[in-house]
Write a protein that holds these residues in place. Structure first.
Motif, PDB file in Angstrom:
ATOM      1  N   ARG A  11      44.633  35.953  37.545  1.00  0.00           N
ATOM      2  CA  ARG A  11      44.497  36.464  36.352  1.00  0.00           C
ATOM      3  C   ARG A  11      45.540  37.088  35.519  1.00  0.00           C
ATOM      4  O   ARG A  11      45.445  38.215  36.937  1.00  0.00           O
ATOM      5  N   SER A  12      45.718  36.547  34.372  1.00  0.00           N
ATOM      6  CA  SER A  12      47.235  37.324  33.659  1.00  0.00           C
ATOM      7  C   SER A  12      46.034  39.230  33.608  1.00  0.00           C
ATOM      8  O   SER A  12      44.547  39.611  33.174  1.00  0.00           O
ATOM      9  N   PRO A  13      46.976  40.457  33.526  1.00  0.00           N
ATOM     10  CA  PRO A  13      46.342  41.304  33.223  1.00  0.00           C
ATOM     11  C   PRO A  13      46.294  41.471  31.977  1.00  0.00           C
ATOM     12  O   PRO A  13      45.392  42.327  31.363  1.00  0.00           O
ATOM     13  N   ARG A  14      46.101  41.127  30.971  1.00  0.00           N
ATOM     14  CA  ARG A  14      45.640  40.510  30.099  1.00  0.00           C
ATOM     15  C   ARG A  14      44.461  40.185  29.525  1.00  0.00           C
ATOM     16  O   ARG A  14      44.026  40.652  28.471  1.00  0.00           O
ATOM     17  N   VAL A  15      43.899  39.873  30.724  1.00  0.00           N
ATOM     18  CA  VAL A  15      42.125  39.175  30.515  1.00  0.00           C
ATOM     19  C   VAL A  15      40.717  39.481  30.224  1.00  0.00           C
ATOM     20  O   VAL A  15      41.769  41.204  31.370  1.00  0.00           O
ATOM     21  N   ARG A  16      40.079  39.895  29.665  1.00  0.00           N
ATOM     22  CA  ARG A  16      39.813  40.706  29.653  1.00  0.00           C
ATOM     23  C   ARG A  16      38.239  40.332  29.870  1.00  0.00           C
ATOM     24  O   ARG A  16      38.392  39.423  29.961  1.00  0.00           O
ATOM     25  N   LEU A  17      37.356  41.220  30.723  1.00  0.00           N
ATOM     26  CA  LEU A  17      36.581  41.404  30.943  1.00  0.00           C
ATOM     27  C   LEU A  17      35.456  42.564  30.096  1.00  0.00           C
ATOM     28  O   LEU A  17      35.626  43.983  30.496  1.00  0.00           O
ATOM     29  N   GLY A  18      34.621  42.553  29.120  1.00  0.00           N
ATOM     30  CA  GLY A  18      33.662  43.927  29.108  1.00  0.00           C
ATOM     31  C   GLY A  18      34.660  44.572  28.006  1.00  0.00           C
ATOM     32  O   GLY A  18      34.553  45.822  27.656  1.00  0.00           O
ATOM     33  N   GLY A  19      35.696  43.872  28.128  1.00  0.00           N
ATOM     34  CA  GLY A  19      36.871  44.612  27.034  1.00  0.00           C
ATOM     35  C   GLY A  19      38.024  45.498  27.649  1.00  0.00           C
ATOM     36  O   GLY A  19      38.630  45.899  27.180  1.00  0.00           O
ATOM     37  N   TYR A  20      37.732  45.168  28.982  1.00  0.00           N
ATOM     38  CA  TYR A  20      38.953  45.815  30.269  1.00  0.00           C
ATOM     39  C   TYR A  20      39.703  44.994  29.907  1.00  0.00           C
ATOM     40  O   TYR A  20      39.703  43.870  31.175  1.00  0.00           O
ATOM     41  N   VAL A  21      41.122  45.289  30.146  1.00  0.00           N
ATOM     42  CA  VAL A  21      41.973  44.575  30.478  1.00  0.00           C
ATOM     43  C   VAL A  21      42.237  44.762  32.245  1.00  0.00           C
ATOM     44  O   VAL A  21      41.413  45.770  32.953  1.00  0.00           O
ATOM     45  N   ILE A  22      42.915  44.451  32.965  1.00  0.00           N
ATOM     46  CA  ILE A  22      43.208  44.231  34.608  1.00  0.00           C
ATOM     47  C   ILE A  22      41.830  43.867  35.292  1.00  0.00           C
ATOM     48  O   ILE A  22      42.153  43.525  36.511  1.00  0.00           O
ATOM     49  N   LEU A  23      40.226  44.112  34.997  1.00  0.00           N
ATOM     50  CA  LEU A  23      39.577  44.012  35.595  1.00  0.00           C
ATOM     51  C   LEU A  23      39.399  42.721  36.059  1.00  0.00           C
ATOM     52  O   LEU A  23      38.882  42.080  37.486  1.00  0.00           O
ATOM     53  N   PRO A  24      39.428  41.533  35.024  1.00  0.00           N
ATOM     54  CA  PRO A  24      39.476  40.217  35.959  1.00  0.00           C
ATOM     55  C   PRO A  24      40.526  39.762  36.941  1.00  0.00           C
ATOM     56  O   PRO A  24      40.733  39.106  38.152  1.00  0.00           O
ATOM     57  N   ARG A  25      41.129  40.127  36.750  1.00  0.00           N
ATOM     58  CA  ARG A  25      42.997  40.459  37.881  1.00  0.00           C
ATOM     59  C   ARG A  25      42.487  41.428  39.208  1.00  0.00           C
ATOM     60  O   ARG A  25      42.704  40.482  40.450  1.00  0.00           O
ATOM     61  N   LEU A  26      41.963  42.165  38.488  1.00  0.00           N
ATOM     62  CA  LEU A  26      41.487  43.255  39.994  1.00  0.00           C
ATOM     63  C   LEU A  26      40.053  42.333  40.787  1.00  0.00           C
ATOM     64  O   LEU A  26      40.095  42.302  42.312  1.00  0.00           O
ATOM     65  N   LEU A  27      39.318  41.839  40.168  1.00  0.00           N
ATOM     66  CA  LEU A  27      38.304  41.020  40.838  1.00  0.00           C
ATOM     67  C   LEU A  27      38.856  39.759  42.153  1.00  0.00           C
ATOM     68  O   LEU A  27      38.313  39.472  42.604  1.00  0.00           O
ATOM     69  N   ASP A  28      39.952  39.201  41.156  1.00  0.00           N
ATOM     70  CA  ASP A  28      40.234  37.726  41.533  1.00  0.00           C
ATOM     71  C   ASP A  28      40.969  38.219  43.306  1.00  0.00           C
ATOM     72  O   ASP A  28      40.810  37.668  43.706  1.00  0.00           O
ATOM     73  N   LYS A  29      42.295  39.752  43.090  1.00  0.00           N
ATOM     74  CA  LYS A  29      42.587  40.237  44.489  1.00  0.00           C
ATOM     75  C   LYS A  29      41.809  40.965  44.986  1.00  0.00           C
ATOM     76  O   LYS A  29      41.876  40.460  46.535  1.00  0.00           O
ATOM     77  N   CYS A  30      40.438  40.805  44.734  1.00  0.00           N
ATOM     78  CA  CYS A  30      39.210  41.839  45.717  1.00  0.00           C
ATOM     79  C   CYS A  30      38.983  40.995  46.585  1.00  0.00           C
ATOM     80  O   CYS A  30      38.930  40.897  47.824  1.00  0.00           O
ATOM     81  N   ARG A  31      38.277  39.473  45.162  1.00  0.00           N
ATOM     82  CA  ARG A  31      38.118  37.860  46.650  1.00  0.00           C
ATOM     83  C   ARG A  31      38.772  38.070  47.314  1.00  0.00           C
ATOM     84  O   ARG A  31      38.776  37.220  48.533  1.00  0.00           O
ATOM     85  N   ALA A  32      40.104  37.245  46.992  1.00  0.00           N
ATOM     86  CA  ALA A  32      40.831  36.770  47.941  1.00  0.00           C
ATOM     87  C   ALA A  32      41.275  37.483  48.917  1.00  0.00           C
ATOM     88  O   ALA A  32      41.024  36.874  50.051  1.00  0.00           O
ATOM     89  N   GLU A  33      41.154  38.466  49.240  1.00  0.00           N
ATOM     90  CA  GLU A  33      41.520  40.402  50.076  1.00  0.00           C
ATOM     91  C   GLU A  33      40.367  39.622  51.047  1.00  0.00           C
ATOM     92  O   GLU A  33      40.111  39.825  52.312  1.00  0.00           O
TER      93      GLU A  33
END
Length: 147
Positions: A11-33
């Motif tokens: 997901r784009s770094p702009r997508v937010r979770l709980g107000g945080y940018v970066i977090l959904p992207r970080l989770l995608d990368k973590c799960r993929a790793e």
């Protein structure tokens, strides 16, 4: 909850979770790793570390939690409980806005981004200024989009 980043970008770094940018992207990368399907993407990269530092979350602890197969809502609940740095909604909003508007601040980073944009055929693209602009552009062209 794994994602195959060899087939599509996170997901784009702009997508937010709980107000945080970066977090959904970080989770995608973590799960993929975890699934061994991260392709060219790296969990706990410098951008991820900005979120991890701001919240005081240990990257390995987050990865262990993600390995349980939790969805975004459950991961966010865990982050809220686990974060060493408890942040107000105002702080989160301010940090997210700052991160979303951050530009490369050193010559090496600016030169790298300019070279990557030109390499992808986007030399005429003068609208790419922030880190998030660059990541969105890079994700798009990496999966067949035209500059």
């Amino acid at each position: 909850m794994s994602i195959d980043l060899t087939q599509r970008p996170p997901r784009s770094p702009r997508v937010r979770l709980g107000g945080y940018v970066i977090l959904p992207r970080l989770l995608d990368k973590c799960r993929a790793e975890i699934a061994g399907k991260n392709g060219e993407y790296h969990y706990n990269c410098p951008m991820d570390q900005r979120f991890l530092s701001f919240t005081g979350i240990d990257p390995e602890a987050l990865k262990a939690e993600a390995a349980k197969g939790l969805g975004d809502a459950d991961m966010f609940s865990w982050i809220e409980k686990t974060a060493l740095h408890k942040r107000s909604d105002y702080e989160i909003a301010h940090w997210s806005e700052y991160r979303e508007n951050a530009v490369p601040s050193d010559n090496e980073s600016r030169e790298y981004i300019s070279a990557q944009i030109a390499k992808a055929g986007g030399a005429a693209r003068e609208d790419i200024g922030t880190w998030f602009d660059f990541l969105d552009f890079d994700d798009y062209v990496s999966f067949g989009g035209k500059a």
